[in-house]
Design a protein around this motif. Structure first.
Motif, short mmCIF file in Angstrom:
data_model
loop_
_atom_site.label_atom_id
_atom_site.label_comp_id
_atom_site.label_asym_id
_atom_site.label_seq_id
_atom_site.Cartn_x
_atom_site.Cartn_y
_atom_site.Cartn_z
N GLY A 117 0.81 -1.21 0.00
CA GLY A 117 0.00 0.00 0.00
C GLY A 117 0.84 1.26 0.00
O GLY A 117 0.31 2.35 -0.20
N GLU A 118 2.15 1.12 0.22
CA GLU A 118 3.05 2.26 0.16
C GLU A 118 3.76 2.29 -1.19
O GLU A 118 4.00 1.25 -1.81
CB GLU A 118 4.11 2.18 1.26
CG GLU A 118 3.58 2.35 2.66
CD GLU A 118 4.69 2.36 3.69
OE1 GLU A 118 4.58 3.14 4.66
OE2 GLU A 118 5.66 1.59 3.54
N GLN A 119 4.10 3.48 -1.64
CA GLN A 119 4.91 3.62 -2.83
C GLN A 119 6.38 3.71 -2.43
O GLN A 119 6.73 4.37 -1.45
CB GLN A 119 4.52 4.87 -3.62
CG GLN A 119 3.10 4.83 -4.16
CD GLN A 119 2.86 5.95 -5.15
OE1 GLN A 119 3.63 6.14 -6.08
NE2 GLN A 119 1.79 6.70 -4.95
N ALA A 120 7.22 3.01 -3.17
CA ALA A 120 8.65 3.03 -2.90
C ALA A 120 9.38 3.02 -4.23
O ALA A 120 8.86 2.56 -5.25
CB ALA A 120 9.07 1.84 -2.04
N LEU A 121 10.60 3.53 -4.20
CA LEU A 121 11.40 3.67 -5.41
C LEU A 121 12.82 3.20 -5.14
O LEU A 121 13.43 3.59 -4.14
CB LEU A 121 11.41 5.14 -5.87
CG LEU A 121 12.11 5.46 -7.19
CD1 LEU A 121 11.33 4.88 -8.36
CD2 LEU A 121 12.24 6.98 -7.34
N VAL A 122 13.33 2.34 -6.01
CA VAL A 122 14.73 1.93 -5.94
C VAL A 122 15.54 2.91 -6.77
O VAL A 122 15.20 3.17 -7.93
CB VAL A 122 14.92 0.50 -6.47
CG1 VAL A 122 16.35 0.02 -6.23
CG2 VAL A 122 13.95 -0.46 -5.81
N THR A 123 16.57 3.49 -6.18
CA THR A 123 17.36 4.51 -6.86
C THR A 123 18.85 4.19 -6.77
O THR A 123 19.28 3.43 -5.90
CB THR A 123 17.12 5.91 -6.25
OG1 THR A 123 17.65 5.94 -4.92
CG2 THR A 123 15.64 6.24 -6.20
N GLY A 124 19.62 4.79 -7.67
CA GLY A 124 21.07 4.59 -7.62
C GLY A 124 21.74 5.22 -8.81
O GLY A 124 21.12 5.96 -9.59
N GLY A 125 23.03 4.93 -8.95
CA GLY A 125 23.80 5.49 -10.04
C GLY A 125 25.11 4.76 -10.23
O GLY A 125 25.41 3.78 -9.53
N PRO A 126 25.92 5.20 -11.19
CA PRO A 126 27.17 4.52 -11.53
C PRO A 126 28.18 4.45 -10.40
O PRO A 126 29.11 3.64 -10.46
CB PRO A 126 27.71 5.36 -12.70
CG PRO A 126 26.53 6.06 -13.26
CD PRO A 126 25.63 6.32 -12.09
N ASP A 127 28.03 5.29 -9.36
CA ASP A 127 28.97 5.23 -8.24
C ASP A 127 28.71 4.03 -7.33
O ASP A 127 29.47 3.79 -6.38
CB ASP A 127 28.92 6.52 -7.43
CG ASP A 127 27.55 6.80 -6.82
OD1 ASP A 127 26.61 6.00 -7.03
OD2 ASP A 127 27.41 7.84 -6.13
N GLY A 128 27.64 3.28 -7.61
CA GLY A 128 27.37 2.07 -6.84
C GLY A 128 26.52 2.27 -5.60
O GLY A 128 26.19 1.30 -4.93
#
Length: 263
Positions: A232-243
């Motif tokens: 029921g919650e919204q979540a987002l996986v985030t990241g970048g080339p720095d690992g």
């Protein structure tokens, strides 16, 4: 334990992640953390506790009214496992520590798994598990606000629903009731709803470099779960080339964090 690493479970997980074309075939490398689909234990039904977990096991501490949380871990990929070839996993108790937390005394247990294929060490997987006696008081509320924007170049929404939790539980032989029994999760464990699996969040964090930088092989992953994500919650996986990788909730706070290392 020995497992033949058949392609079937990996093909199912690829479908669960809505990427059926990414399923590794015979002899191809298994993506990071996908070895969690293998070396599964299915104890007799009578051997399960009230929470759905086995009541007894090799590394379960003998404390009363035991509750368990997956706190995080460290993965080292010495060389990728190859699908369809026998592998041997050796598990050892790597450490036991008692710590004082906000909810009382907690017992941290570290289990180390070493997986070999053709006699070669391929995977070292350390998992930190937290045990506590008695149910924890409710300290979480469902956050139904929309997600804030993110400037990270790699992004992947956590599209969790009941079928996803059911399928991932089945894939990993996880019968913990917090993932499918809403009344139990709410009334016994004190959560506001069903809990998204910590291992699923870790797999999703490991998916980011695989999808956005497939030319870079992940050789290490250190991850930590800070706060659950609830259905029921919204979540987002985030990241970048720095690992640097994370799972963020509606207010932008970190629910899980990871650092990836590349070859």
């Amino acid at each position: 334990m020995t497992d033949e690493l058949p392609p079937g479970p990996a093909a199912v997980l690829a479908g669960v992640l809505d990427r059926p074309g990414d399923a590794p075939g015979q002899g191809e490398p298994l993506p990071p953390l996908w070895h969690w689909l293998y070396f599964l234990e299915w104890p007799a039904q009578s051997e399960l506790g009230a929470d759905g977990h086995p009541a007894h096991g090799h590394f379960l501490p003998p404390i009363p009214e035991r509750t368990r949380m997956f706190a995080g871990g460290r993965l080292r990929v010495h060389a990728p496992l190859e699908v369809g070839r026998p592998a041997v996993r050796t598990s050892t108790l790597a450490g036991v520590n008692v710590k004082q937390g906000r909810t009382g005394e907690m017992l941290f247990v570290t289990v180390r798994h070493e997986i070999r294929q053709t006699g070669e060490l391929r995977i070292t997987d350390e998992q930190d598990l937290v045990y506590r006696s008695g149910s924890a008081p409710a300290r979480h509320e469902l956050d139904t606000r929309p997600l804030p924007s993110s400037q990270d170049p790699w992004r992947l929404p956590v599209a969790a629903d009941t079928p996803l939790l059911f399928r991932f539980s089945a894939l990993t032989a996880n019968a913990h009731r917090i993932h499918y029994d809403a009344p139990y999760a709410r009334d016994v464990e004190g959560y506001p709803g069903l809990v998204v699996h910590g291992p699923l969040l870790a797999v999703l964090m490991a998916e980011l470099p695989r999808r956005h930088a497939p030319e870079r092989r992940v050789t290490g992953l250190t991850y930590r779960f800070r706060r659950p994500v609830f259905l029921g919650e919204q979540a987002l996986v985030t990241g970048g080339p720095d690992g640097r990788l994370a799972v963020v909730g509606p207010s932008g706070e970190s629910r899980a964090e990871a650092t990836a290392e590349f070859a």
